[in-house]
Design a protein around this motif. Structure first.
Motif, PDB file in Angstrom:
ATOM      1  N   VAL A  65       0.829  -1.199   0.000  1.00 23.94           N
ATOM      2  CA  VAL A  65       0.000   0.000   0.000  1.00 23.94           C
ATOM      3  C   VAL A  65       0.870   1.259   0.000  1.00 23.94           C
ATOM      4  CG1 VAL A  65      -1.682   1.335   1.328  1.00 23.94           C
ATOM      5  CG2 VAL A  65      -1.956  -1.141   1.093  1.00 23.94           C
ATOM      6  N   TYR A  66       1.890   1.282   0.856  1.00 24.03           N
ATOM      7  CA  TYR A  66       2.757   2.458   0.908  1.00 24.03           C
ATOM      8  C   TYR A  66       3.533   2.647  -0.387  1.00 24.03           C
ATOM      9  CZ  TYR A  66       1.657   2.904   5.852  1.00 24.03           C
ATOM     10  OH  TYR A  66       0.998   3.078   7.042  1.00 24.03           O
ATOM     11  N   SER A  67       3.901   1.544  -1.012  1.00 24.34           N
ATOM     12  CA  SER A  67       4.574   1.638  -2.302  1.00 24.34           C
ATOM     13  C   SER A  67       3.655   2.259  -3.348  1.00 24.34           C
ATOM     14  CB  SER A  67       5.036   0.250  -2.755  1.00 24.34           C
ATOM     15  OG  SER A  67       5.630   0.291  -4.022  1.00 24.34           O
ATOM     16  N   GLU A  68       2.411   1.828  -3.356  1.00 24.26           N
ATOM     17  CA  GLU A  68       1.434   2.391  -4.295  1.00 24.26           C
ATOM     18  C   GLU A  68       1.177   3.865  -3.987  1.00 24.26           C
ATOM     19  OE1 GLU A  68      -1.234   2.395  -7.528  1.00 24.26           O
ATOM     20  OE2 GLU A  68       0.326   0.962  -6.922  1.00 24.26           O
ATOM     21  N   LEU A  69       1.115   4.213  -2.719  1.00 26.97           N
ATOM     22  CA  LEU A  69       0.898   5.620  -2.352  1.00 26.97           C
ATOM     23  C   LEU A  69       2.069   6.493  -2.818  1.00 26.97           C
ATOM     24  CD1 LEU A  69      -0.580   5.243   1.243  1.00 26.97           C
ATOM     25  CD2 LEU A  69      -1.769   6.098  -0.794  1.00 26.97           C
ATOM     26  N   ARG A  85      -6.983  18.928  -8.260  1.00 26.75           N
ATOM     27  CA  ARG A  85      -6.671  18.292  -6.990  1.00 26.75           C
ATOM     28  C   ARG A  85      -7.053  16.824  -7.032  1.00 26.75           C
ATOM     29  NH1 ARG A  85      -9.693  19.137  -1.134  1.00 26.75           N
ATOM     30  NH2 ARG A  85      -8.311  17.782   0.081  1.00 26.75           N
ATOM     31  N   MET A  86      -6.121  15.987  -6.643  1.00 27.76           N
ATOM     32  CA  MET A  86      -6.396  14.556  -6.508  1.00 27.76           C
ATOM     33  C   MET A  86      -6.414  14.210  -5.032  1.00 27.76           C
ATOM     34  SD  MET A  86      -4.108  11.208  -7.611  1.00 27.76           S
ATOM     35  CE  MET A  86      -4.316  11.391  -9.386  1.00 27.76           C
ATOM     36  N   MET A  87      -7.581  13.788  -4.528  1.00 30.37           N
ATOM     37  CA  MET A  87      -7.660  13.307  -3.157  1.00 30.37           C
ATOM     38  C   MET A  87      -7.308  11.824  -3.125  1.00 30.37           C
ATOM     39  SD  MET A  87     -10.731  15.222  -1.129  1.00 30.37           S
ATOM     40  CE  MET A  87     -12.069  14.403  -1.977  1.00 30.37           C
ATOM     41  N   LEU A  88      -6.547  11.437  -2.110  1.00 28.77           N
ATOM     42  CA  LEU A  88      -6.154  10.043  -1.927  1.00 28.77           C
ATOM     43  C   LEU A  88      -6.821   9.494  -0.668  1.00 28.77           C
ATOM     44  CD1 LEU A  88      -2.305  10.059  -2.702  1.00 28.77           C
ATOM     45  CD2 LEU A  88      -4.204   9.516  -4.239  1.00 28.77           C
ATOM     46  N   ALA A  89      -7.354   8.288  -0.795  1.00 31.18           N
ATOM     47  CA  ALA A  89      -8.004   7.644   0.345  1.00 31.18           C
ATOM     48  C   ALA A  89      -7.499   6.217   0.475  1.00 31.18           C
ATOM     49  CB  ALA A  89      -9.519   7.651   0.169  1.00 31.18           C
ATOM     50  N   ILE A 102      -1.052   5.777   8.937  1.00 28.15           N
ATOM     51  CA  ILE A 102      -0.970   5.989   7.490  1.00 28.15           C
ATOM     52  C   ILE A 102      -0.738   7.466   7.184  1.00 28.15           C
ATOM     53  CG2 ILE A 102      -2.301   5.882   5.332  1.00 28.15           C
ATOM     54  CD1 ILE A 102      -3.638   3.356   6.463  1.00 28.15           C
ATOM     55  N   LEU A 103      -1.423   8.352   7.907  1.00 27.91           N
ATOM     56  CA  LEU A 103      -1.248   9.783   7.670  1.00 27.91           C
ATOM     57  C   LEU A 103       0.150  10.255   8.042  1.00 27.91           C
ATOM     58  CD1 LEU A 103      -4.660  11.188   8.977  1.00 27.91           C
ATOM     59  CD2 LEU A 103      -4.054  10.431   6.677  1.00 27.91           C
ATOM     60  N   ILE A 104       0.752   9.598   9.028  1.00 29.10           N
ATOM     61  CA  ILE A 104       2.114   9.960   9.426  1.00 29.10           C
ATOM     62  C   ILE A 104       3.109   9.519   8.357  1.00 29.10           C
ATOM     63  CG2 ILE A 104       3.926   9.545  11.140  1.00 29.10           C
ATOM     64  CD1 ILE A 104       1.647   9.192  13.204  1.00 29.10           C
ATOM     65  N   ARG A 105       2.948   8.293   7.876  1.00 33.68           N
ATOM     66  CA  ARG A 105       3.901   7.758   6.898  1.00 33.68           C
ATOM     67  C   ARG A 105       3.629   8.266   5.488  1.00 33.68           C
ATOM     68  NH1 ARG A 105       4.763   1.389   7.460  1.00 33.68           N
ATOM     69  NH2 ARG A 105       6.112   1.935   5.687  1.00 33.68           N
ATOM     70  N   ALA A 106       2.392   8.637   5.202  1.00 30.79           N
ATOM     71  CA  ALA A 106       2.029   9.096   3.854  1.00 30.79           C
ATOM     72  C   ALA A 106       1.179  10.363   3.973  1.00 30.79           C
ATOM     73  CB  ALA A 106       1.274   7.992   3.110  1.00 30.79           C
ATOM     74  N   PRO A 107       1.822  11.505   4.220  1.00 34.06           N
ATOM     75  CA  PRO A 107       1.061  12.743   4.447  1.00 34.06           C
ATOM     76  C   PRO A 107       0.264  13.211   3.245  1.00 34.06           C
ATOM     77  CG  PRO A 107       3.436  13.178   4.330  1.00 34.06           C
ATOM     78  CD  PRO A 107       3.276  11.699   4.376  1.00 34.06           C
ATOM     79  N   GLN A 108       0.469  12.606   2.082  1.00 31.21           N
ATOM     80  CA  GLN A 108      -0.324  12.985   0.908  1.00 31.21           C
ATOM     81  C   GLN A 108      -1.735  12.407   0.948  1.00 31.21           C
ATOM     82  OE1 GLN A 108       2.099  10.762   1.018  1.00 31.21           O
ATOM     83  NE2 GLN A 108       2.057   9.265  -0.636  1.00 31.21           N
ATOM     84  N   VAL A 109      -2.002  11.492   1.912  1.00 35.20           N
ATOM     85  CA  VAL A 109      -3.326  10.858   2.017  1.00 35.20           C
ATOM     86  C   VAL A 109      -4.311  11.817   2.673  1.00 35.20           C
ATOM     87  CG1 VAL A 109      -4.609   8.972   3.114  1.00 35.20           C
ATOM     88  CG2 VAL A 109      -2.379   8.527   2.048  1.00 35.20           C
ATOM     89  N   ASP A 110      -5.526  11.894   2.111  1.00 37.52           N
ATOM     90  CA  ASP A 110      -6.569  12.780   2.630  1.00 37.52           C
ATOM     91  C   ASP A 110      -7.539  12.073   3.555  1.00 37.52           C
ATOM     92  OD1 ASP A 110      -6.275  15.411   0.925  1.00 37.52           O
ATOM     93  OD2 ASP A 110      -6.050  13.752  -0.494  1.00 37.52           O
ATOM     94  N   MET A 111      -7.789  10.768   3.300  1.00 35.80           N
ATOM     95  CA  MET A 111      -8.806  10.053   4.060  1.00 35.80           C
ATOM     96  C   MET A 111      -8.359   8.628   4.355  1.00 35.80           C
ATOM     97  SD  MET A 111     -12.300  11.199   2.057  1.00 35.80           S
ATOM     98  CE  MET A 111     -11.530  11.147   0.444  1.00 35.80           C
TER      99      MET A 111
END
Length: 461
Positions: A65-69, A85-89, A102-111
């Motif tokens: 998942v993190y690789s895909e993010l 804008r692209m929202m990521l969930a 997840i938000l800590i490791r991938a701050p680009q995630v919105d939800m």
């Protein structure tokens, strides 16, 4: 982002990992998004919303998942450079297990939201819409039933569909994260399931697969106010005009009750192919796994099923190299496989899941031993599958025609045992169950021809 108009339709890309229930959940997510103006797109590039609907069963699931993010972050940047804008969930079981991490490791995630809260997607998007950077996490197990808040009408294409009837697990197998990511066992009311099934049939669906983490633990409330078992639910579904086939997955041996076994013998619509995970043939390993059944109990269940439905075929799940498994205990698994015979199966090397009891067990089996055992088990299982498939050559099988094949004039359907079947025919056969004479086997697919139609069948064609 704005609400839907003819000129500002938004694109959503949903990538689904793992089990059939995640496939069903992704379909329902899309239904919650359509009123907001979203339409599905097959590519993440340029989408306004990308959802990763994740699975936590397999090894290194979160790493994938993190690789895909990481890849999506680049697409997100290109979207921003173009003025959008692209929202990521992140949804599903990895989201449930890791939450705010997840938000800590991938701050680009919105939800981030779990499998029990995707009905809140419109609310999450509205909050994220109001303020860029207002990231949302919904991983609590809600008191309300999510199915009460999902759109009642399902849009589907094709002649087969998944239908969730039960979620969660109370078994707590020591290797499994499902009770922690999907919650306790919950069953949908019978009336809601029948309404959904009727709606699917009205759209041309001819086969439904009933889904649940422990689907045969189903105990939904019926119209009579009493709890119904899966066997009784199957009988009610079999009475729906136009529904030709019923399947269910995944089952637990402890929940294979008399009523369900009898249904296999009584209902032609209930397909004679059953996925029934056993995991091991060793009683000591089964106890360490907290499976709550012994190997001989599994054998007796299979005997009863085959007595009720002699043409029943089985598939199963196996784990090799569970902590402490000896050569002799692995040999018991091979013996069970030899005794029962499977039409197909899934087998895996044990890998620890963080937070599960087995992850802290001593006596880890060396990786090389796991690999050797898996190879030996797969050799036996593949030989059984090949023998079963070859045994279908020369038989006449009813085939549900699902779609056009790759070649002109070719159609593809499924046998009662879920094997792909290729025949020549015209598109008007799609959605019909047609008797086919099986001529050959290529790889895992059967090839055949339509059997001669009776005068009655010709009149209905």
């Amino acid at each position: 982002m704005t609400q839907n108009t003819a000129s500002n339709t938004r694109k959503v890309h949903i990538k689904t990992y793992g089990c059939q229930m995640n496939v069903y959940d992704s379909e329902r997510m899309l239904e919650t998004l359509r009123p907001l103006g979203f339409e599905m797109t097959s590519e993440a590039e340029g989408a306004d919303l990308v959802i990763l609907n994740t699975c936590h069963i397999r090894e290194k699931a979160s790493d994938k998942v993190y690789s895909e993010l990481g890849r999506l972050r680049e697409a997100q940047g290109r979207k921003s450079e173009a003025g959008g804008r692209m929202m990521l969930a992140v949804a599903g079981c990895v989201a449930q297990a890791e939450g705010e991490e997840i938000l800590i490791r991938a701050p680009q995630v919105d939800m981030v939201f779990g499998p029990q809260t995707y009905h809140r997607l419109p609310e999450l998007i509205a909050r994220a819409d109001r303020e860029t950077g207002a990231r949302q996490v919904e991983t609590d197990f809600p008191v309300e039933d999510k199915f009460d808040h999902l759109p009642e009408e399902r849009q589907t294409a094709g002649v087969t569909a998944f239908l969730t009837v039960q979620e969660g697990c109370d078994k707590f197998c020591t290797f499994c994260v499902v009770p922690y990511t999907r919650g306790s066992e919950q069953s949908r009311p019978v009336a809601a399931i029948l309404r959904e099934a009727e709606g699917l049939v009205a759209q041309g669906v001819r086969e439904v697969t009933l889904l649940g983490q422990n689907v045969n633990a189903y105990h939904g409330i019926g119209p009579d106010g009493r709890e119904w078992s899966l066997g009784r639910l199957a009988r009610a579904l079999a009475e729906l005009p136009g529904l030709d086939r019923i399947r269910y997955t995944t089952s637990h041996p402890r929940d294979m009750d008399d009523e369900l076994i009898a249904a296999h013998g009584d209902l032609p619509a209930l397909m004679p192919f059953l996925h029934l995970p056993v995991q091991s043939g060793s009683d000591r390993i089964l106890a360490a796994m907290n499976r709550k059944h012994a190997a001989d109990e599994f054998r007796r269940i299979v005997d009863r099923l085959r007595a009720a439905r002699p043409d029943l075929a089985l598939s199963s799940d196996f784990i090799v190299g569970f902590p402490g498994e000896t050569d002799a205990e692995f040999a018991e698994t091979l013996r069970l496989v030899t005794d029962i015979g499977f039409a197909s199966s899934f087998s895996f090397k044990y890998s620890p899941r963080p937070g599960t009891p087995a992850s802290s067990m001593a006596d880890a089996v060396p990786e090389s031993v796991k690999s050797d055992r898996l190879a030996a088990l797969n050799q036996l299982l593949e030989a059984q599958q090949e023998a079963f498939n070859h045994g279908c050559v020369g038989r006449r099988l009813p085939v549900l025609i699902e779609k056009p094949g790759r070649n002109p004039g070719q159609l593809v359907g499924r046998s009662p045992y879920l094997q792909p079947v290729h025949i020549d025919g015209t598109a008007d056969l799609i959605g019909r169950v047609v008797d086919c004479d099986i001529d050959s086997l290529r790889s895992y697919s059967l090839f055949g021809r339509i059997a001669a139609l009776t005068p009655e069948e010709r009149a209905c064609a």
